[in-house]
Design an enzyme around this catalytic site. Structure first.
Site, PDB file in Angstrom:
ATOM      1  N   ARG A  79     -12.133  -2.552  -2.872  1.00  0.00           N
ATOM      2  CA  ARG A  79     -11.296  -3.750  -2.990  1.00  0.00           C
ATOM      3  C   ARG A  79     -12.021  -4.854  -3.762  1.00  0.00           C
ATOM      4  NH1 ARG A  79      -9.149  -5.801   2.467  1.00  0.00           N
ATOM      5  NH2 ARG A  79      -8.058  -7.228   1.075  1.00  0.00           N
ATOM      6  N   GLN A 111      -3.814 -16.738   2.976  1.00  0.00           N
ATOM      7  CA  GLN A 111      -4.251 -15.556   3.715  1.00  0.00           C
ATOM      8  C   GLN A 111      -5.036 -14.635   2.792  1.00  0.00           C
ATOM      9  OE1 GLN A 111      -0.658 -14.136   6.251  1.00  0.00           O
ATOM     10  NE2 GLN A 111       0.177 -15.460   4.689  1.00  0.00           N
ATOM     11  N   HIS A 129      -8.130 -16.315   6.242  1.00  0.00           N
ATOM     12  CA  HIS A 129      -8.638 -14.969   6.527  1.00  0.00           C
ATOM     13  C   HIS A 129     -10.003 -14.698   5.903  1.00  0.00           C
ATOM     14  CE1 HIS A 129      -4.280 -13.374   7.507  1.00  0.00           C
ATOM     15  NE2 HIS A 129      -4.769 -14.153   8.431  1.00  0.00           N
ATOM     16  N   GLY A 198       4.911 -15.335  -1.241  1.00  0.00           N
ATOM     17  CA  GLY A 198       4.248 -14.037  -1.323  1.00  0.00           C
ATOM     18  C   GLY A 198       3.651 -13.571  -0.008  1.00  0.00           C
ATOM     19  N   SER A 200       4.734 -11.854   3.867  1.00  0.00           N
ATOM     20  CA  SER A 200       5.788 -11.278   4.691  1.00  0.00           C
ATOM     21  C   SER A 200       5.996 -12.111   5.950  1.00  0.00           C
ATOM     22  CB  SER A 200       5.421  -9.848   5.077  1.00  0.00           C
ATOM     23  OG  SER A 200       4.129  -9.832   5.644  1.00  0.00           O
TER      24      SER A 200
HETATM   25  P1  NAD Z   1       1.658  -9.924   3.353  1.00  0.00           P
HETATM   26  O1  NAD Z   1       1.983  -9.621   4.746  1.00  0.00           O
HETATM   27  O2  NAD Z   1       1.415 -11.325   2.999  1.00  0.00           O
HETATM   28  O3  NAD Z   1       2.840  -9.221   2.427  1.00  0.00           O
HETATM   29  C1  NAD Z   1       2.986  -9.369   1.038  1.00  0.00           C
HETATM   30  C2  NAD Z   1       4.338 -10.043   0.747  1.00  0.00           C
HETATM   31  O4  NAD Z   1       4.405 -10.401  -0.620  1.00  0.00           O
HETATM   32  C3  NAD Z   1       5.570  -9.168   1.020  1.00  0.00           C
HETATM   33  O5  NAD Z   1       6.489  -9.915   1.765  1.00  0.00           O
HETATM   34  C4  NAD Z   1       6.150  -8.862  -0.378  1.00  0.00           C
HETATM   35  O6  NAD Z   1       7.561  -8.816  -0.377  1.00  0.00           O
HETATM   36  C5  NAD Z   1       5.668 -10.046  -1.170  1.00  0.00           C
HETATM   37  N1  NAD Z   1       5.428  -9.812  -2.595  1.00  0.00           N
HETATM   38  C6  NAD Z   1       4.771  -8.789  -3.184  1.00  0.00           C
HETATM   39  N2  NAD Z   1       4.664  -8.993  -4.503  1.00  0.00           N
HETATM   40  C7  NAD Z   1       5.260 -10.175  -4.764  1.00  0.00           C
HETATM   41  C8  NAD Z   1       5.458 -10.958  -5.939  1.00  0.00           C
HETATM   42  N3  NAD Z   1       5.003 -10.561  -7.142  1.00  0.00           N
HETATM   43  N4  NAD Z   1       6.119 -12.131  -5.839  1.00  0.00           N
HETATM   44  C9  NAD Z   1       6.591 -12.554  -4.641  1.00  0.00           C
HETATM   45  N5  NAD Z   1       6.403 -11.879  -3.491  1.00  0.00           N
HETATM   46  C10 NAD Z   1       5.753 -10.694  -3.552  1.00  0.00           C
HETATM   47  O7  NAD Z   1       0.386  -9.283   2.860  1.00  0.00           O
HETATM   48  P2  NAD Z   1      -0.217  -7.848   3.185  1.00  0.00           P
HETATM   49  O8  NAD Z   1      -0.415  -7.208   1.882  1.00  0.00           O
HETATM   50  O9  NAD Z   1       0.598  -7.141   4.187  1.00  0.00           O
HETATM   51  O10 NAD Z   1      -1.632  -8.215   3.816  1.00  0.00           O
HETATM   52  C11 NAD Z   1      -1.869  -8.741   5.111  1.00  0.00           C
HETATM   53  C12 NAD Z   1      -3.212  -9.475   5.082  1.00  0.00           C
HETATM   54  O11 NAD Z   1      -4.235  -8.687   4.451  1.00  0.00           O
HETATM   55  C13 NAD Z   1      -3.194 -10.714   4.216  1.00  0.00           C
HETATM   56  O12 NAD Z   1      -2.661 -11.776   4.902  1.00  0.00           O
HETATM   57  C14 NAD Z   1      -4.671 -10.834   3.798  1.00  0.00           C
HETATM   58  O13 NAD Z   1      -5.470 -11.392   4.798  1.00  0.00           O
HETATM   59  C15 NAD Z   1      -5.063  -9.420   3.571  1.00  0.00           C
HETATM   60  N6  NAD Z   1      -4.896  -9.062   2.152  1.00  0.00           N
HETATM   61  C16 NAD Z   1      -5.374  -9.907   1.178  1.00  0.00           C
HETATM   62  C17 NAD Z   1      -5.188  -9.603  -0.165  1.00  0.00           C
HETATM   63  C18 NAD Z   1      -5.691 -10.562  -1.216  1.00  0.00           C
HETATM   64  O14 NAD Z   1      -6.597 -11.338  -0.943  1.00  0.00           O
HETATM   65  N7  NAD Z   1      -5.126 -10.555  -2.421  1.00  0.00           N
HETATM   66  C19 NAD Z   1      -4.527  -8.425  -0.514  1.00  0.00           C
HETATM   67  C20 NAD Z   1      -4.070  -7.568   0.503  1.00  0.00           C
HETATM   68  C21 NAD Z   1      -4.264  -7.916   1.832  1.00  0.00           C
END
Ligand code: NAD
Ligand code: ZN
Length: 252
Positions: A79, A111, A129, A198, A200
């Site tokens: 990651r 997050q 987070h 962005g 859920s």
């Molecule tokens: P999440 O629960 O925040 O879900 C992602 C959300 O983003 C979904 O509701 C989806 O519909 C929406 N989405 C996806 N692409 C989009 C776009 N281009 N525009 C608008 N909306 C969009 O996140 P998760 O992936 O279930 O992860 C849970 C936790 O894991 C996070 O809160 C975080 O702590 C960690 N995480 C962090 C990262 C990062 O730092 N980038 C990535 C993955 C997971």
């Protein structure tokens, strides 16, 4: 109060959201993994969320780390590599412009652990987070920042005491940093508008930041590709990509 089911980001909904933001002096933004998806950082719940057929819920926990620190670290190493190649997208950049306009009236609770908001120029960021670039010793608690990808040896060990280091992120079942969460909750309850983008909004207590604004009767704007549990309760729910919608809400 939300837009009609499936209510896409039509021009009038965008205009209403934009008017709310234009009038606001104190704005709180809550972001989740979706904001970084267009930068190439996979979300947990969307496509590309599987890694060697392990689910994040089985890896991002203290129990998984105790059982197999090397496995958990190889996932984080992968990651870190992915995030290290990612660059901020127009959604991150729009939020940095909003902060430039509002100054101390702005607070970004994220997050995300990728630091892409900071890379885009955001300064008033609260990392709910933690950060994937921080390593924390499980023995003496010492924290250090390390951007090396791959890490030279896995699992890494503390140079001071020799104990295992762990990723400086909040795992499932762990508490969030109380100061950052508290500040975000207080700001949400008293802001002129909250943007939830962005995420859920199912991972608590972070999702509570948006709920705090709703309970206090503050205008809430949601930006998400899909409907969420919040969509029916928010003032304006915009369906689409944060990389396209956030720039339309904030302007140049
Ligand atoms: P999440 O629960 O925040 O879900 C992602 C959300 O983003 C979904 O509701 C989806 O519909 C929406 N989405 C996806 N692409 C989009 C776009 N281009 N525009 C608008 N909306 C969009 O996140 P998760 O992936 O279930 O992860 C849970 C936790 O894991 C996070 O809160 C975080 O702590 C960690 N995480 C962090 C990262 C990062 O730092 N980038 C990535 C993955 C997971
Ligand atoms: Zn140590």
């Amino acid at each position: 109060m939300g837009d009609e089911p499936g209510g896409a980001a039509d021009d009038s909904a965008v205009a209403r959201a934009r008017a709310l933001l234009d009038a606001a002096r104190r704005v709180v933004v809550l972001t989740g993994a979706g904001v970084s998806a267009e930068s190439g950082v996979p979300t947990f719940r969307g496509q590309g969320g599987l890694w060697r057929s392990h689910r994040p819920e089985e890896l991002a926990t203290p129990e998984a780390f105790a059982r197999d620190p090397e496995l958990v670290w190889s996932w984080y190493d992968w990651r870190r590599h992915t995030v290290g190649q990612a660059r901020p997208n127009p959604g991150h950049e729009a939020l940095a412009r909003l902060e430039a306009r509002l100054g101390d009236g702005f607070l970004l609770a994220t997050q995300n652990v990728d630091r892409l908001h900071q890379q885009a120029g955001s300064r008033r960021v609260r990392e709910l987070h933690g950060s994937i670039w921080v390593l924390r010793c499980t023995g003496c608690e010492r924290e250090r920042e390390d951007r090396a990808t791959p890490l030279p040896s896995l699992p890494p060990r503390c140079a001071a005491c020799g104990a295992l280091e762990r990723p400086g992120v909040v795992w499932f079942g762990e508490s969030l940093p109380a100061d950052a969460l508290g500040e975000a909750l207080r700001a949400a309850a008293t802001c002129d508008a909250l943007v939830v983008a962005g995420t859920s909004a199912v991972v608590y207590p972070a999702a509570g930041v948006a709920v705090a604004a709703l309970r206090a009767g503050r205008p809430v704007i949601e930006v998400n590709l899909d409907p969420t549990d919040l969509s029916g309760q928010v003032t304006v729910s915009l369906r689409g990509k944060t990389g396209e919608l956030l720039p339309r809400l904030v302007g140049a």
